[in-house]
Write a protein that holds these residues in place. Structure first.
Motif, PDB file in Angstrom:
ATOM      1  N   GLN A   5      11.471  32.943  26.513  1.00 44.91           N
ATOM      2  CA  GLN A   5      11.928  32.693  25.319  1.00 44.91           C
ATOM      3  C   GLN A   5      12.635  31.415  24.868  1.00 44.91           C
ATOM      4  O   GLN A   5      13.382  30.747  25.407  1.00 44.91           O
ATOM      5  N   ILE A   6      12.284  31.483  24.176  1.00 48.77           N
ATOM      6  CA  ILE A   6      12.671  30.211  22.966  1.00 48.77           C
ATOM      7  C   ILE A   6      14.103  29.783  23.029  1.00 48.77           C
ATOM      8  O   ILE A   6      15.308  30.997  22.594  1.00 48.77           O
ATOM      9  N   THR A   7      15.166  28.430  24.088  1.00 47.12           N
ATOM     10  CA  THR A   7      16.385  28.931  23.459  1.00 47.12           C
ATOM     11  C   THR A   7      16.897  27.528  22.311  1.00 47.12           C
ATOM     12  O   THR A   7      16.391  26.453  22.192  1.00 47.12           O
ATOM     13  N   GLY A   8      17.518  28.106  21.477  1.00 44.60           N
ATOM     14  CA  GLY A   8      18.067  27.366  20.753  1.00 44.60           C
ATOM     15  C   GLY A   8      18.621  25.787  20.576  1.00 44.60           C
ATOM     16  O   GLY A   8      19.236  25.985  21.453  1.00 44.60           O
ATOM     17  N   THR A   9      18.612  24.965  20.135  1.00 48.73           N
ATOM     18  CA  THR A   9      19.431  23.704  20.006  1.00 48.73           C
ATOM     19  C   THR A   9      20.768  23.965  19.279  1.00 48.73           C
ATOM     20  O   THR A   9      21.391  22.103  19.632  1.00 48.73           O
ATOM     21  N   GLY A  10      21.229  24.766  18.429  1.00 52.13           N
ATOM     22  CA  GLY A  10      22.233  24.972  17.654  1.00 52.13           C
ATOM     23  C   GLY A  10      23.329  25.482  17.960  1.00 52.13           C
ATOM     24  O   GLY A  10      23.872  25.497  19.177  1.00 52.13           O
ATOM     25  N   THR A  11      24.173  25.995  17.649  1.00 51.90           N
ATOM     26  CA  THR A  11      25.920  26.088  17.715  1.00 51.90           C
ATOM     27  C   THR A  11      26.081  27.353  18.917  1.00 51.90           C
ATOM     28  O   THR A  11      25.103  28.349  19.071  1.00 51.90           O
ATOM     29  N   GLY A  12      26.614  26.978  19.624  1.00 55.07           N
ATOM     30  CA  GLY A  12      26.756  28.005  21.083  1.00 55.07           C
ATOM     31  C   GLY A  12      26.135  27.450  22.329  1.00 55.07           C
ATOM     32  O   GLY A  12      26.007  27.752  22.835  1.00 55.07           O
ATOM     33  N   VAL A  33      25.498  17.800  18.962  1.00 57.18           N
ATOM     34  CA  VAL A  33      26.318  18.222  18.498  1.00 57.18           C
ATOM     35  C   VAL A  33      26.540  18.630  17.062  1.00 57.18           C
ATOM     36  O   VAL A  33      27.275  19.384  16.420  1.00 57.18           O
ATOM     37  N   GLU A  34      25.811  17.985  16.193  1.00 52.92           N
ATOM     38  CA  GLU A  34      25.872  18.151  14.699  1.00 52.92           C
ATOM     39  C   GLU A  34      25.430  19.449  14.088  1.00 52.92           C
ATOM     40  O   GLU A  34      25.267  19.553  13.216  1.00 52.92           O
ATOM     41  N   GLY A  35      24.462  19.877  15.163  1.00 52.46           N
ATOM     42  CA  GLY A  35      23.941  21.161  15.514  1.00 52.46           C
ATOM     43  C   GLY A  35      24.991  22.385  15.922  1.00 52.46           C
ATOM     44  O   GLY A  35      24.354  23.335  15.742  1.00 52.46           O
ATOM     45  N   GLY A  57      32.538  14.044  20.970  1.00 49.45           N
ATOM     46  CA  GLY A  57      33.285  14.787  20.788  1.00 49.45           C
ATOM     47  C   GLY A  57      32.979  15.953  22.037  1.00 49.45           C
ATOM     48  O   GLY A  57      33.010  16.728  22.348  1.00 49.45           O
ATOM     49  N   ALA A  58      32.347  15.610  23.253  1.00 50.66           N
ATOM     50  CA  ALA A  58      30.960  15.697  24.284  1.00 50.66           C
ATOM     51  C   ALA A  58      32.128  15.269  25.126  1.00 50.66           C
ATOM     52  O   ALA A  58      33.096  14.682  25.331  1.00 50.66           O
ATOM     53  N   VAL A  59      31.897  15.849  26.430  1.00 50.10           N
ATOM     54  CA  VAL A  59      32.771  15.774  27.614  1.00 50.10           C
ATOM     55  C   VAL A  59      31.298  14.762  28.985  1.00 50.10           C
ATOM     56  O   VAL A  59      30.247  14.909  28.611  1.00 50.10           O
ATOM     57  N   ALA A  60      32.323  13.836  29.340  1.00 47.54           N
ATOM     58  CA  ALA A  60      31.207  12.903  30.010  1.00 47.54           C
ATOM     59  C   ALA A  60      31.475  12.659  32.009  1.00 47.54           C
ATOM     60  O   ALA A  60      32.471  13.068  31.649  1.00 47.54           O
ATOM     61  N   ALA A 225      15.260  11.691  18.616  1.00 45.04           N
ATOM     62  CA  ALA A 225      15.768  12.753  18.877  1.00 45.04           C
ATOM     63  C   ALA A 225      16.224  13.856  17.895  1.00 45.04           C
ATOM     64  O   ALA A 225      15.273  15.043  17.821  1.00 45.04           O
ATOM     65  N   ASP A 226      15.158  13.749  16.443  1.00 43.03           N
ATOM     66  CA  ASP A 226      15.268  14.771  15.737  1.00 43.03           C
ATOM     67  C   ASP A 226      14.076  15.210  15.639  1.00 43.03           C
ATOM     68  O   ASP A 226      13.799  16.613  15.571  1.00 43.03           O
ATOM     69  N   GLN A 227      13.186  14.464  16.503  1.00 46.74           N
ATOM     70  CA  GLN A 227      11.514  15.283  16.998  1.00 46.74           C
ATOM     71  C   GLN A 227      12.333  16.094  17.929  1.00 46.74           C
ATOM     72  O   GLN A 227      11.399  17.335  18.249  1.00 46.74           O
ATOM     73  N   VAL A 228      11.897  15.349  18.843  1.00 49.26           N
ATOM     74  CA  VAL A 228      12.322  16.099  19.990  1.00 49.26           C
ATOM     75  C   VAL A 228      13.232  17.626  19.807  1.00 49.26           C
ATOM     76  O   VAL A 228      13.487  19.044  20.783  1.00 49.26           O
TER      77      VAL A 228
END
Length: 274
Positions: A5-12, A33-35, A57-60, A225-228
């Protein structure tokens, strides 16, 4: 990939990216993050990591990506702030150790960071993904893991191991909802390529860096990164941002001896021009 089941990379989406203080890792985190993804970033360089996390705005979570304790801390931070991890980018890497002069400590470090970090992260996450029926693991290997790395045995061998482990993971868990992609670029404009190889490896490092920079175009981390992320969305296993890599691999498979002779010539040329 049947059963995945393909996992998306976007919202949420909840993602963890290692080696994210700069280079490909920071670019992956930025694109996520932009996505709309919610991201935990990790790196050994705490100062640069903090700056990257604040910018995005990420957690480190600072620390060694090959440490089980740090991996646990990454997952715990994701769960505390966002929820269960959907995507894990095993991106941290090291290029130290050149020729037969590399000592056992350098070999162990390369194997730990470039390979065992992936194994330990998968060990931590994959059982839960199988229970949930979905999850995605992205391994940053290298074209060196498909071909070789002139100048650095530690890098070549550990990256071959990373490719092999990613293949095994995809075969073993693809029917249980776990997606896997393996990134194998040639030259990318990162600190490792610009100065890491040459400063740490002396003449061997210079030859290793030249083998990468003269083999093809040096790509920007964000382009990679965009290709990935596109490949993850489509469930593609092998990601080769440099199109020549697949042709080089075909030649290697078609006639291994001829390929080795060609690489020997290439190495001689690099040494003569260094």
């Amino acid at each position: 990939m049947a059963g995945t089941q393909i996992t998306g990379t976007g919202t949420g989406t909840v993602a963890v990216v290692t080696g994210a203080a700069g280079g490909i890792g920071a670019a992956l985190a930025e694109a996520l993050v932009e996505g709309g993804a919610r991201v935990v970033v990790s790196d050994l360089d705490e100062q640069r990591l903090t700056a990257t996390a604040e910018r995005l705005g990420a957690v480190a979570v600072a620390g060694d990506a090959s440490s089980e304790e740090v991996i646990d801390a990454m997952v715990a931070a994701a769960e505390e702030h966002y929820g269960p991890v959907d995507l894990f980018f095993a991106n941290a890497g090291i290029g130290d150790g050149y020729g037969l002069a590399a000592d056992d400590e350098q070999w162990q470090l390369a194997l730990d960071v470039n390979l065992m970090a992936h194994v330990r992260a998968a060990r931590r996450l994959v059982p839960g993904w199988v229970e949930r029926g979905r999850g995605y693991f992205v391994s940053t290997a290298s074209a060196a893991g498909l071909l070789t790395q002139i100048g650095s045995a530690t890098y070549s061998v550990s990256k071959h191991g990373a490719v092999g482990f990613a293949e095994w993971l995809a075969v073993t868990y693809g029917d249980e909802g776990v997606g896997v992609s393996c990134l194998c670029p040639m030259g990318v404009d990162t600190d490792m390529l610009r100065s890491g190889m040459t400063s740490a490896g002396g003449e061997g490092g210079k030859v290793a860096a030249a083998a990468v920079t003269t083999a093809g175009e040096v790509l920007a981390p964000r382009d990679v990164a965009d290709q990935v992320l596109r490949a993850v969305e489509e469930g593609i296993f092998l990601i080769t941002p440099h199109t020549d890599v697949r042709e080089f691999l075909r030649r290697k498979v078609d006639d291994h001896d001829r390929w080795i002779r060609g690489m020997q010539r290439y190495q001689r040329q690099l040494k003569e021009s260094s």
